[in-house]
Motif scaffolding. Sequence first.
Motif, PDB file in Angstrom:
ATOM      1  N   VAL A 250      18.237  51.175 -11.878  1.00 27.24           N
ATOM      2  CA  VAL A 250      19.291  51.698 -12.755  1.00 27.24           C
ATOM      3  C   VAL A 250      18.732  52.060 -14.120  1.00 27.24           C
ATOM      4  O   VAL A 250      19.030  53.129 -14.676  1.00 27.24           O
ATOM      5  N   THR A 251      17.909  51.188 -14.698  1.00 28.27           N
ATOM      6  CA  THR A 251      17.395  51.450 -16.037  1.00 28.27           C
ATOM      7  C   THR A 251      16.244  52.446 -16.042  1.00 28.27           C
ATOM      8  O   THR A 251      15.810  52.882 -17.111  1.00 28.27           O
ATOM      9  N   ALA A 252      15.768  52.822 -14.868  1.00 29.63           N
ATOM     10  CA  ALA A 252      14.765  53.889 -14.802  1.00 29.63           C
ATOM     11  C   ALA A 252      15.399  55.244 -15.064  1.00 29.63           C
ATOM     12  O   ALA A 252      14.733  56.187 -15.499  1.00 29.63           O
ATOM     13  N   ALA A 253      16.713  55.341 -14.789  1.00 31.69           N
ATOM     14  CA  ALA A 253      17.419  56.598 -15.026  1.00 31.69           C
ATOM     15  C   ALA A 253      17.483  56.891 -16.519  1.00 31.69           C
ATOM     16  O   ALA A 253      17.813  56.028 -17.318  1.00 31.69           O
ATOM     17  N   SER A 254      17.146  58.131 -16.887  1.00 31.94           N
ATOM     18  CA  SER A 254      17.148  58.527 -18.294  1.00 31.94           C
ATOM     19  C   SER A 254      17.236  60.048 -18.365  1.00 31.94           C
ATOM     20  O   SER A 254      16.964  60.743 -17.375  1.00 31.94           O
TER      21      SER A 254
ATOM     22  N   GLY B 292      35.290  55.317 -15.953  1.00 31.77           N
ATOM     23  CA  GLY B 292      34.151  55.271 -15.040  1.00 31.77           C
ATOM     24  C   GLY B 292      32.879  54.846 -15.749  1.00 31.77           C
ATOM     25  O   GLY B 292      32.100  54.054 -15.216  1.00 31.77           O
ATOM     26  N   ALA B 293      32.677  55.376 -16.963  1.00 28.46           N
ATOM     27  CA  ALA B 293      31.467  55.029 -17.721  1.00 28.46           C
ATOM     28  C   ALA B 293      31.441  53.551 -18.077  1.00 28.46           C
ATOM     29  O   ALA B 293      30.393  52.895 -18.001  1.00 28.46           O
ATOM     30  N   VAL B 294      32.587  53.001 -18.457  1.00 20.12           N
ATOM     31  CA  VAL B 294      32.649  51.591 -18.849  1.00 20.12           C
ATOM     32  C   VAL B 294      32.533  50.682 -17.626  1.00 20.12           C
ATOM     33  O   VAL B 294      31.788  49.701 -17.626  1.00 20.12           O
ATOM     34  N   ALA B 295      33.276  51.020 -16.560  1.00 19.35           N
ATOM     35  CA  ALA B 295      33.312  50.154 -15.384  1.00 19.35           C
ATOM     36  C   ALA B 295      31.950  50.047 -14.707  1.00 19.35           C
ATOM     37  O   ALA B 295      31.552  48.969 -14.254  1.00 19.35           O
ATOM     38  N   VAL B 296      31.206  51.143 -14.641  1.00 18.40           N
ATOM     39  CA  VAL B 296      29.928  51.105 -13.924  1.00 18.40           C
ATOM     40  C   VAL B 296      28.911  50.250 -14.662  1.00 18.40           C
ATOM     41  O   VAL B 296      27.971  49.730 -14.052  1.00 18.40           O
ATOM     42  N   SER B 297      29.109  50.046 -15.980  1.00 18.22           N
ATOM     43  CA  SER B 297      28.169  49.220 -16.727  1.00 18.22           C
ATOM     44  C   SER B 297      28.203  47.779 -16.247  1.00 18.22           C
ATOM     45  O   SER B 297      27.234  47.040 -16.406  1.00 18.22           O
ATOM     46  N   ALA B 298      29.328  47.364 -15.636  1.00 16.74           N
ATOM     47  CA  ALA B 298      29.447  45.991 -15.148  1.00 16.74           C
ATOM     48  C   ALA B 298      28.538  45.736 -13.952  1.00 16.74           C
ATOM     49  O   ALA B 298      28.326  44.588 -13.574  1.00 16.74           O
TER      50      ALA B 298
ATOM     51  N   PHE C  18      35.965  60.204 -12.567  1.00 17.11           N
ATOM     52  CA  PHE C  18      35.533  58.807 -12.606  1.00 17.11           C
ATOM     53  C   PHE C  18      34.060  58.690 -12.228  1.00 17.11           C
ATOM     54  O   PHE C  18      33.291  57.977 -12.891  1.00 17.11           O
ATOM     55  N   LEU C  19      33.658  59.393 -11.161  1.00 17.91           N
ATOM     56  CA  LEU C  19      32.258  59.344 -10.727  1.00 17.91           C
ATOM     57  C   LEU C  19      31.329  59.942 -11.777  1.00 17.91           C
ATOM     58  O   LEU C  19      30.231  59.428 -12.012  1.00 17.91           O
ATOM     59  N   ALA C  20      31.770  61.042 -12.409  1.00 18.40           N
ATOM     60  CA  ALA C  20      30.959  61.649 -13.465  1.00 18.40           C
ATOM     61  C   ALA C  20      30.788  60.676 -14.630  1.00 18.40           C
ATOM     62  O   ALA C  20      29.697  60.542 -15.194  1.00 18.40           O
ATOM     63  N   GLY C  21      31.868  59.984 -14.975  1.00 19.57           N
ATOM     64  CA  GLY C  21      31.766  58.970 -16.017  1.00 19.57           C
ATOM     65  C   GLY C  21      30.809  57.867 -15.627  1.00 19.57           C
ATOM     66  O   GLY C  21      30.051  57.361 -16.461  1.00 19.57           O
ATOM     67  N   GLY C  22      30.816  57.497 -14.341  1.00 20.74           N
ATOM     68  CA  GLY C  22      29.899  56.470 -13.864  1.00 20.74           C
ATOM     69  C   GLY C  22      28.447  56.868 -14.029  1.00 20.74           C
ATOM     70  O   GLY C  22      27.605  56.052 -14.429  1.00 20.74           O
ATOM     71  N   VAL C  23      28.142  58.127 -13.740  1.00 18.98           N
ATOM     72  CA  VAL C  23      26.766  58.613 -13.902  1.00 18.98           C
ATOM     73  C   VAL C  23      26.348  58.546 -15.365  1.00 18.98           C
ATOM     74  O   VAL C  23      25.257  58.074 -15.709  1.00 18.98           O
ATOM     75  N   VAL C  24      27.223  59.017 -16.245  1.00 19.85           N
ATOM     76  CA  VAL C  24      26.923  58.970 -17.682  1.00 19.85           C
ATOM     77  C   VAL C  24      26.793  57.524 -18.146  1.00 19.85           C
ATOM     78  O   VAL C  24      25.941  57.183 -18.963  1.00 19.85           O
ATOM     79  N   GLY C  25      27.640  56.656 -17.590  1.00 17.91           N
ATOM     80  CA  GLY C  25      27.579  55.242 -17.937  1.00 17.91           C
ATOM     81  C   GLY C  25      26.245  54.614 -17.591  1.00 17.91           C
ATOM     82  O   GLY C  25      25.705  53.803 -18.341  1.00 17.91           O
ATOM     83  N   LEU C  26      25.704  55.004 -16.439  1.00 18.76           N
ATOM     84  CA  LEU C  26      24.397  54.484 -16.039  1.00 18.76           C
ATOM     85  C   LEU C  26      23.303  54.901 -17.020  1.00 18.76           C
ATOM     86  O   LEU C  26      22.351  54.160 -17.257  1.00 18.76           O
ATOM     87  N   LEU C  27      23.461  56.094 -17.590  1.00 12.20           N
ATOM     88  CA  LEU C  27      22.440  56.609 -18.509  1.00 12.20           C
ATOM     89  C   LEU C  27      22.627  56.132 -19.944  1.00 12.20           C
ATOM     90  O   LEU C  27      21.708  56.236 -20.756  1.00 12.20           O
TER      91      LEU C  27
ATOM     92  N   ALA D  76      25.177  51.337 -19.699  1.00 10.70           N
ATOM     93  CA  ALA D  76      24.411  50.262 -19.070  1.00 10.70           C
ATOM     94  C   ALA D  76      23.184  49.900 -19.911  1.00 10.70           C
ATOM     95  O   ALA D  76      22.853  48.721 -20.087  1.00 10.70           O
ATOM     96  N   HIS D  77      22.507  50.911 -20.450  1.00 10.54           N
ATOM     97  CA  HIS D  77      21.348  50.656 -21.300  1.00 10.54           C
ATOM     98  C   HIS D  77      21.769  49.954 -22.588  1.00 10.54           C
ATOM     99  O   HIS D  77      21.076  49.050 -23.067  1.00 10.54           O
ATOM    100  N   ALA D  78      22.912  50.377 -23.160  1.00  6.16           N
ATOM    101  CA  ALA D  78      23.377  49.765 -24.403  1.00  6.16           C
ATOM    102  C   ALA D  78      23.740  48.300 -24.196  1.00  6.16           C
ATOM    103  O   ALA D  78      23.423  47.450 -25.031  1.00  6.16           O
ATOM    104  N   VAL D  79      24.390  48.004 -23.069  1.00  5.56           N
ATOM    105  CA  VAL D  79      24.760  46.618 -22.779  1.00  5.56           C
ATOM    106  C   VAL D  79      23.511  45.766 -22.605  1.00  5.56           C
ATOM    107  O   VAL D  79      23.417  44.651 -23.133  1.00  5.56           O
ATOM    108  N   ARG D  80      22.537  46.293 -21.884  1.00  8.67           N
ATOM    109  CA  ARG D  80      21.310  45.521 -21.679  1.00  8.67           C
ATOM    110  C   ARG D  80      20.576  45.301 -22.999  1.00  8.67           C
ATOM    111  O   ARG D  80      20.045  44.215 -23.253  1.00  8.67           O
TER     112      ARG D  80
END
Length: 332
Positions: free
Chosen positions: A66-70, A188-194, A248-257, A260-264
């Motif tokens: 997940v964190t390899a995505a950038s 989607g962006a927020v939920a996928v960070s979980a 929602f899925l598009a937000g999830g993709v952006v969330g991963l990029l 998720a990085h910000a939370v980590r």
Amino acid sequence: MTDAPRSGRGAGGADGADDTDIEREEGPLGTYLRGVAMGSADAVPGVSGGTIALITGIYDRLIAAVTAASPALARRALEGLLGDRDQLRAVWAELDGAFLLALGVGIATAILTVTRALHVALEAVPVLTYGFFFGLIGASAIVLRDEFRVDTTGRAAAAVAGAVLAFVASGSASAALGESALATFVAGAVAVSAMILPGISGSLLLVILGQYERMTEALSVFVDALLAVATGGPTATVVETGVPVVAFLAGGVVGLLTVAHAVRAALAARREATLAFLIGLIVGALRAPVVRVGEEVGAWSVAVGGEFAVAAAVGALLVVGVDRLAGGIDLD
């Protein structure tokens, strides 16, 4: 956040390396089944797919992928799609693409199935369903109680801020974001960070944002439309019902990029304060199921309270059982 999960799990340590090797040898079917387990957990508030990843020994591998995505990797992938096949293969390997694909298909399969069942349950037995959610959420906060200490003013403030934010946002089904495509994208962006947070559920964040019921319904309607097309129905319905799902899925993709990085990064820099805030969110979110039941039944009664309490006990026992199976959630 854990870069070295419990002994014998994930990629860290000798045992973890062995588990990762075994997982790779099992091939896509084993990864798919792990995805089904994660998706089933992510579909219900209070149970974390990240915890399931820990239990099944793929947490470190998932975090690495997940964190390899950038954005830089996305540019390299685009270059590969435009003709540089060696570049594309390198990006696929760097992302652990085969693993993510099999896992993602498994997660999607479970989410589509479980959310459909939950949509029916929310319509048919809302008190029992919301009571079950209450137990899941409350027990999640309890099993995480040893993961942080509120022994400074900053940590206490973070915990209170999380609880207040979730409590206010959980006030009604239409609270927080609303029902626009942008709201769905943000959800989607927020939920996928979980996904990267053992003990924190993406569905719980959707409950806080007032998007959970809406998204379970949207997915059910979309699946119905797809099934109708397969039997000769109009494709226009698929497009219409697919808008919130795609957003929602598009937000999830952006969330991963991004998210998720910000939370980590927040966990790495201010672990205790961040955990205090996140667990505060869980506690504050306990208001949501209570409010939803009130909206459904109009007024609480002894009978309604009894049903709610029994369902909550079942949900709490489920979370405690998962935590025992995991050997205790470890976020160090």
